[in-house]
Design a protein around this motif. Structure first.
Motif, PDB file in Angstrom:
ATOM      1  N   THR A   1      -9.272  41.538   8.965  1.00  0.00           N
ATOM      2  CA  THR A   1      -9.377  42.600   9.973  1.00  0.00           C
ATOM      3  C   THR A   1      -8.652  42.218  11.257  1.00  0.00           C
ATOM      4  OG1 THR A   1     -11.420  41.791  11.012  1.00  0.00           O
ATOM      5  CG2 THR A   1     -11.653  43.179   9.067  1.00  0.00           C
ATOM      6  N   LEU A   2      -8.655  40.932  11.588  1.00  0.00           N
ATOM      7  CA  LEU A   2      -8.111  40.497  12.866  1.00  0.00           C
ATOM      8  C   LEU A   2      -6.588  40.519  12.894  1.00  0.00           C
ATOM      9  CD1 LEU A   2     -10.490  37.461  13.516  1.00  0.00           C
ATOM     10  CD2 LEU A   2     -10.508  39.642  14.733  1.00  0.00           C
ATOM     11  N   MET A   3      -5.950  40.087  11.809  1.00  0.00           N
ATOM     12  CA  MET A   3      -4.493  39.923  11.844  1.00  0.00           C
ATOM     13  C   MET A   3      -3.751  41.251  12.025  1.00  0.00           C
ATOM     14  SD  MET A   3      -4.011  36.788   9.138  1.00  0.00           S
ATOM     15  CE  MET A   3      -2.324  36.435   9.582  1.00  0.00           C
ATOM     16  N   PRO A   4      -3.984  42.271  11.189  1.00  0.00           N
ATOM     17  CA  PRO A   4      -3.264  43.533  11.423  1.00  0.00           C
ATOM     18  C   PRO A   4      -3.716  44.249  12.679  1.00  0.00           C
ATOM     19  CG  PRO A   4      -4.812  43.777   9.589  1.00  0.00           C
ATOM     20  CD  PRO A   4      -4.788  42.322   9.953  1.00  0.00           C
ATOM     21  N   SER A   5      -4.977  44.086  13.070  1.00  0.00           N
ATOM     22  CA  SER A   5      -5.469  44.771  14.263  1.00  0.00           C
ATOM     23  C   SER A   5      -4.789  44.257  15.525  1.00  0.00           C
ATOM     24  CB  SER A   5      -6.985  44.606  14.392  1.00  0.00           C
ATOM     25  OG  SER A   5      -7.659  45.237  13.326  1.00  0.00           O
ATOM     26  N   THR A   6      -4.580  42.941  15.618  1.00  0.00           N
ATOM     27  CA  THR A   6      -3.928  42.390  16.810  1.00  0.00           C
ATOM     28  C   THR A   6      -2.519  42.936  16.959  1.00  0.00           C
ATOM     29  OG1 THR A   6      -3.264  40.420  15.558  1.00  0.00           O
ATOM     30  CG2 THR A   6      -5.284  40.268  16.847  1.00  0.00           C
ATOM     31  N   MET A   7      -1.760  42.986  15.863  1.00  0.00           N
ATOM     32  CA  MET A   7      -0.396  43.497  15.947  1.00  0.00           C
ATOM     33  C   MET A   7      -0.373  44.995  16.232  1.00  0.00           C
ATOM     34  SD  MET A   7       2.774  43.278  16.036  1.00  0.00           S
ATOM     35  CE  MET A   7       2.877  41.516  15.815  1.00  0.00           C
ATOM     36  N   ALA A   8      -1.288  45.757  15.620  1.00  0.00           N
ATOM     37  CA  ALA A   8      -1.326  47.197  15.850  1.00  0.00           C
ATOM     38  C   ALA A   8      -1.670  47.497  17.309  1.00  0.00           C
ATOM     39  CB  ALA A   8      -2.336  47.853  14.915  1.00  0.00           C
ATOM     40  N   LEU A   9      -2.604  46.746  17.888  1.00  0.00           N
ATOM     41  CA  LEU A   9      -2.950  46.947  19.295  1.00  0.00           C
ATOM     42  C   LEU A   9      -1.799  46.537  20.212  1.00  0.00           C
ATOM     43  CD1 LEU A   9      -6.664  45.750  19.237  1.00  0.00           C
ATOM     44  CD2 LEU A   9      -5.859  48.057  19.781  1.00  0.00           C
ATOM     45  N   LEU A  10      -1.101  45.490  19.834  1.00  0.00           N
ATOM     46  CA  LEU A  10       0.067  45.079  20.605  1.00  0.00           C
ATOM     47  C   LEU A  10       1.108  46.200  20.621  1.00  0.00           C
ATOM     48  CD1 LEU A  10       1.728  41.588  20.406  1.00  0.00           C
ATOM     49  CD2 LEU A  10       3.122  43.638  20.318  1.00  0.00           C
ATOM     50  N   ARG A  11       1.280  46.844  19.469  1.00  0.00           N
ATOM     51  CA  ARG A  11       2.225  47.973  19.368  1.00  0.00           C
ATOM     52  C   ARG A  11       1.797  49.117  20.284  1.00  0.00           C
ATOM     53  NH1 ARG A  11       5.170  51.734  19.364  1.00  0.00           N
ATOM     54  NH2 ARG A  11       6.325  52.695  17.656  1.00  0.00           N
TER      55      ARG A  11
ATOM     56  N   ALA B   1       6.383  40.254  23.758  1.00  0.00           N
ATOM     57  CA  ALA B   1       5.007  40.067  23.304  1.00  0.00           C
ATOM     58  C   ALA B   1       4.965  39.653  21.835  1.00  0.00           C
ATOM     59  CB  ALA B   1       4.211  41.354  23.513  1.00  0.00           C
ATOM     60  N   ILE B   2       5.802  40.269  21.016  1.00  0.00           N
ATOM     61  CA  ILE B   2       5.837  39.916  19.594  1.00  0.00           C
ATOM     62  C   ILE B   2       6.386  38.509  19.404  1.00  0.00           C
ATOM     63  CG2 ILE B   2       7.000  40.451  17.405  1.00  0.00           C
ATOM     64  CD1 ILE B   2       6.655  43.402  18.062  1.00  0.00           C
ATOM     65  N   GLY B   3       7.326  38.105  20.256  1.00  0.00           N
ATOM     66  CA  GLY B   3       7.820  36.727  20.181  1.00  0.00           C
ATOM     67  C   GLY B   3       6.714  35.718  20.443  1.00  0.00           C
ATOM     68  N   LEU B   4       5.886  35.991  21.449  1.00  0.00           N
ATOM     69  CA  LEU B   4       4.740  35.121  21.718  1.00  0.00           C
ATOM     70  C   LEU B   4       3.755  35.147  20.555  1.00  0.00           C
ATOM     71  CD1 LEU B   4       4.132  36.044  25.468  1.00  0.00           C
ATOM     72  CD2 LEU B   4       5.026  33.879  24.590  1.00  0.00           C
ATOM     73  N   TRP B   5       3.495  36.325  20.018  1.00  0.00           N
ATOM     74  CA  TRP B   5       2.594  36.483  18.869  1.00  0.00           C
ATOM     75  C   TRP B   5       3.078  35.628  17.696  1.00  0.00           C
ATOM     76  CZ3 TRP B   5       2.802  38.224  13.842  1.00  0.00           C
ATOM     77  CH2 TRP B   5       1.614  38.690  13.264  1.00  0.00           C
ATOM     78  N   SER B   6       4.374  35.664  17.419  1.00  0.00           N
ATOM     79  CA  SER B   6       4.934  34.915  16.291  1.00  0.00           C
ATOM     80  C   SER B   6       4.809  33.416  16.504  1.00  0.00           C
ATOM     81  CB  SER B   6       6.408  35.298  16.091  1.00  0.00           C
ATOM     82  OG  SER B   6       6.559  36.683  15.887  1.00  0.00           O
TER      83      SER B   6
ATOM     84  N   ALA C   1      11.318  25.500  11.739  1.00  0.00           N
ATOM     85  CA  ALA C   1      10.262  26.249  12.406  1.00  0.00           C
ATOM     86  C   ALA C   1      10.822  27.169  13.481  1.00  0.00           C
ATOM     87  CB  ALA C   1       9.241  25.291  13.013  1.00  0.00           C
ATOM     88  N   CYS C   2      11.783  26.702  14.252  1.00  0.00           N
ATOM     89  CA  CYS C   2      12.370  27.546  15.291  1.00  0.00           C
ATOM     90  C   CYS C   2      13.103  28.734  14.674  1.00  0.00           C
ATOM     91  CB  CYS C   2      13.322  26.728  16.159  1.00  0.00           C
ATOM     92  SG  CYS C   2      12.493  25.554  17.262  1.00  0.00           S
ATOM     93  N   GLY C   3      13.838  28.488  13.602  1.00  0.00           N
ATOM     94  CA  GLY C   3      14.499  29.595  12.914  1.00  0.00           C
ATOM     95  C   GLY C   3      13.500  30.585  12.371  1.00  0.00           C
ATOM     96  N   MET C   4      12.379  30.077  11.848  1.00  0.00           N
ATOM     97  CA  MET C   4      11.346  30.948  11.296  1.00  0.00           C
ATOM     98  C   MET C   4      10.748  31.847  12.379  1.00  0.00           C
ATOM     99  SD  MET C   4       9.465  31.921   8.796  1.00  0.00           S
ATOM    100  CE  MET C   4       7.861  32.661   8.454  1.00  0.00           C
ATOM    101  N   VAL C   5      10.427  31.290  13.539  1.00  0.00           N
ATOM    102  CA  VAL C   5       9.830  32.089  14.616  1.00  0.00           C
ATOM    103  C   VAL C   5      10.830  33.135  15.115  1.00  0.00           C
ATOM    104  CG1 VAL C   5       8.923  32.011  16.959  1.00  0.00           C
ATOM    105  CG2 VAL C   5       8.236  30.288  15.302  1.00  0.00           C
ATOM    106  N   ALA C   6      12.102  32.751  15.237  1.00  0.00           N
ATOM    107  CA  ALA C   6      13.124  33.715  15.659  1.00  0.00           C
ATOM    108  C   ALA C   6      13.209  34.879  14.669  1.00  0.00           C
ATOM    109  CB  ALA C   6      14.471  33.014  15.786  1.00  0.00           C
ATOM    110  N   ILE C   7      13.189  34.566  13.393  1.00  0.00           N
ATOM    111  CA  ILE C   7      13.258  35.606  12.359  1.00  0.00           C
ATOM    112  C   ILE C   7      12.009  36.469  12.390  1.00  0.00           C
ATOM    113  CG2 ILE C   7      13.236  35.986   9.855  1.00  0.00           C
ATOM    114  CD1 ILE C   7      14.893  33.355   9.656  1.00  0.00           C
ATOM    115  N   MET C   8      10.839  35.824  12.412  1.00  0.00           N
ATOM    116  CA  MET C   8       9.582  36.561  12.356  1.00  0.00           C
ATOM    117  C   MET C   8       9.446  37.506  13.540  1.00  0.00           C
ATOM    118  SD  MET C   8       5.658  35.129  12.424  1.00  0.00           S
ATOM    119  CE  MET C   8       5.930  34.014  11.061  1.00  0.00           C
ATOM    120  N   SER C   9       9.808  37.049  14.733  1.00  0.00           N
ATOM    121  CA  SER C   9       9.651  37.895  15.916  1.00  0.00           C
ATOM    122  C   SER C   9      10.532  39.131  15.817  1.00  0.00           C
ATOM    123  CB  SER C   9       9.965  37.101  17.183  1.00  0.00           C
ATOM    124  OG  SER C   9      11.316  36.662  17.190  1.00  0.00           O
TER     125      SER C   9
END
Length: 506
Positions: free
Chosen positions: A129-139, A151-156, A380-388
């Motif tokens: 419940t927490l993971m999708p809710s945090t991103m949806a509220l951020l949106r 904000a999504i970069g920080l989240w990632s 890890a840095c490449g992963m965060v850049a991609i994910m964000s």
């Protein structure tokens, strides 16, 4: 600027309204449950021996203590994302925080293996419940594209760093307290969220959700769980018929789930969502990035402990070093895009960085601590850049009323990717290891590095040392093989990202 405390779910936020201090403070509050949910993936790594001594679980119970959290989390993500869109993301988030806190308390004071397994299952429900809710509220809170990207970069970064931090936190707490303390650290954060979340976080939901398709819930779980179970077991147990059947059954249920979504009047996952501009490529590329990240982790963690001979806690502390740069990767990538860099090329650059990380891992010897850490850090840095960037793209492409569903699909793709990474790259490494081990080595030593080290410890001095040296060299060769395969895959992904995502940010 919209009032973030408003509970009117039918009023859409003003487009491009700038977020203020309240929204950024709310983001900080949302980071707490996200950090803890990601930490709980690895928090039992060092606590397990103490749990075994106290609760005396059977071998099967021990496996369930470790795995039940991830299985429940993965199986319920799509359901909870769709549910949040209907009943309200803040409401679901607060329910999940209460469940997560209560289950943490139950787990901390569990007096039997069965109780701990049940508590971990409820933790998985709360996490879903927490993971999708945090991103949806951020949106919902960040309607300005530039602020949302930051904000999504920080989240990632928080989500990626939490997994590494969980194992270290576990080691430190178990060393100074009892094993239940690894769960009690969840309580202050969840209590804070429950106290101030209703005042800081906006409520949002789909104003016209339609009826909830309950039949899709068991179908989605039957599709996700057997596949993840099978692909997670194959690297360690081999292509056993049970695991092959498990994956096959999951794929059959996945076909039924897709058919249900296409034919029902109110689907759990609307097919139109996948047709959003860039949404489907973002899902696929997110899966590939997660595959590479988790696939590399199984080698780097074993390398630190079994090749370099570090203790688990020392290995965990060293593995934190690459995480120093993770927090900056997402926001820096967002700035590049805001200054005019094409998103497709930026994501392609992230994949190229991950490929370079694998190239570094392909160059390590049996005493290459700094090279391994450098490879892990670049990965890890490449992963965060991609994910964000992929998260921002997918959440922007999805209608705001489907934000929870969109977020849950991204998270489910990450879970599948992580399981595939351990299966595919793990199988390549195991195959190379077994090929490199001499046929004269004991049977157990030819299967895994752990088996070889255990066998070597029972042999007289020179013979044990020779077997240890040979096994470590064979494992390193296996890591080379997996790293080369990963580099090739990520290079192809970089090309694919450059082609499919080019000019999508315009």
């Amino acid at each position: 600027m919209t009032n973030p405390t408003s509970t009117n779910a039918t009023t859409p936020p003003s487009p491009n309204a700038l977020a203020g201090r309240r929204e950024w403070t709310a983001l900080g509050v949302l980071m707490l449950p996200l950090l803890l949910v990601s930490m709980d993936v690895s928090v039992l790594y060092f606590a397990l021996p103490a749990i075994g001594a106290d609760l005396a679980p059977s071998g099967t119970q021990q496996l369930w203590i470790l795995d039940i959290y991830g299985f429940v989390l993965a199986g319920l993500l799509m359901t909870m994302g769709a549910l949040g869109d209907r009943i309200g993301r803040r409401r679901l988030l607060l329910f999940g925080a209460a469940a997560f806190g209560g289950a943490s308390l139950l787990a901390a004071y569990a007096d039997s293996a069965g109780t701990l397994i049940a508590a971990r299952a409820v933790l998985g429900i709360g996490g879903a419940t927490l993971m999708p809710s945090t991103m949806a509220l951020l949106r919902t809170m960040f309607t300005d594209p530039g602020q949302r990207a930051k904000a999504i970069g920080l989240w990632s970064g928080v989500m990626t760093g939490g997994i590494a931090l969980g194992s270290v936190m576990s080691g430190i707490l178990v060393e100074h307290f009892w094993w239940g303390s690894v769960f009690l650290v969840n309580l202050p954060a969840m209590a804070l969220l429950l106290l101030i979340g209703p005042f800081l976080l906006p409520e949002s939901r789909n104003p016209s959700p339609g009826r909830f398709d309950w039949l899709s819930v068991p179908l989605s779980m039957a599709a996700v769980l057997p596949v993840i179970y099978g692909v997670k077991e194959i690297p360690s147990e081999g292509w056993h018929p049970l695991y092959v059947v498990s994956v096959t059954v999951g794929l059959l249920f996945a076909a039924l789930f897709v058919h249900r979504q296409r034919t029902t009047g109110s689907p759990l996952i609307p097919p139109a969502l996948l047709k959003g501009r860039g949404f489907s490529p973002a899902l696929v590329l997110n899966l590939v990035a997660s595959l590479a990240m988790m696939g590399s982790a199984i080698f780097t963690t074993q390398y630190l402990q079994s090749v370099l001979g570090m203790s688990p806690l020392a290995a965990a502390l060293w593995s934190l070093l690459p995480s120093v740069f993770i927090g900056a990767a997402g926001p820096l990538t967002a700035q590049l895009v805001q200054r005019g860099a094409d998103r497709g090329y930026v994501v392609a650059g992230g994949f190229a960085a991950m490929a370079a990380g694998f190239v570094l891992l392909a160059l390590v010897g049996t005493d290459s601590l700094w090279l391994v850490l450098a490879g892990a850090g670049v990965l890890a840095c490449g992963m965060v850049a991609i994910m964000s960037q992929l998260t921002d793209l997918a959440m922007t492409a999805a209608p705001v009323e489907r934000a929870g569903t969109a977020s849950s699909l991204l998270e489910t793709a990450s879970e599948f990717g992580g399981a595939l990474g351990m299966a595919v790259l793990g199988s390549i490494g195991t195959a190379v290891y077994r090929h490199e081990m001499p046929a004269t080595a004991p049977a157990g030593a030819r299967e895994t590095l752990g088996g070889a080290l255990a066998t070597a410890s029972r042999l007289p001095g020179p013979a044990g040392e020779a077997l240890t040296r040979t096994a470590r060299e064979a494992f390193t060769s296996g890591m080379h093989g997996a790293a080369i395969a990963g580099a090739v895959l990520l290079t192809l992904a970089a090309v694919g990202a450059g082609v499919t995502l080019r000019k999508l940010g315009e």
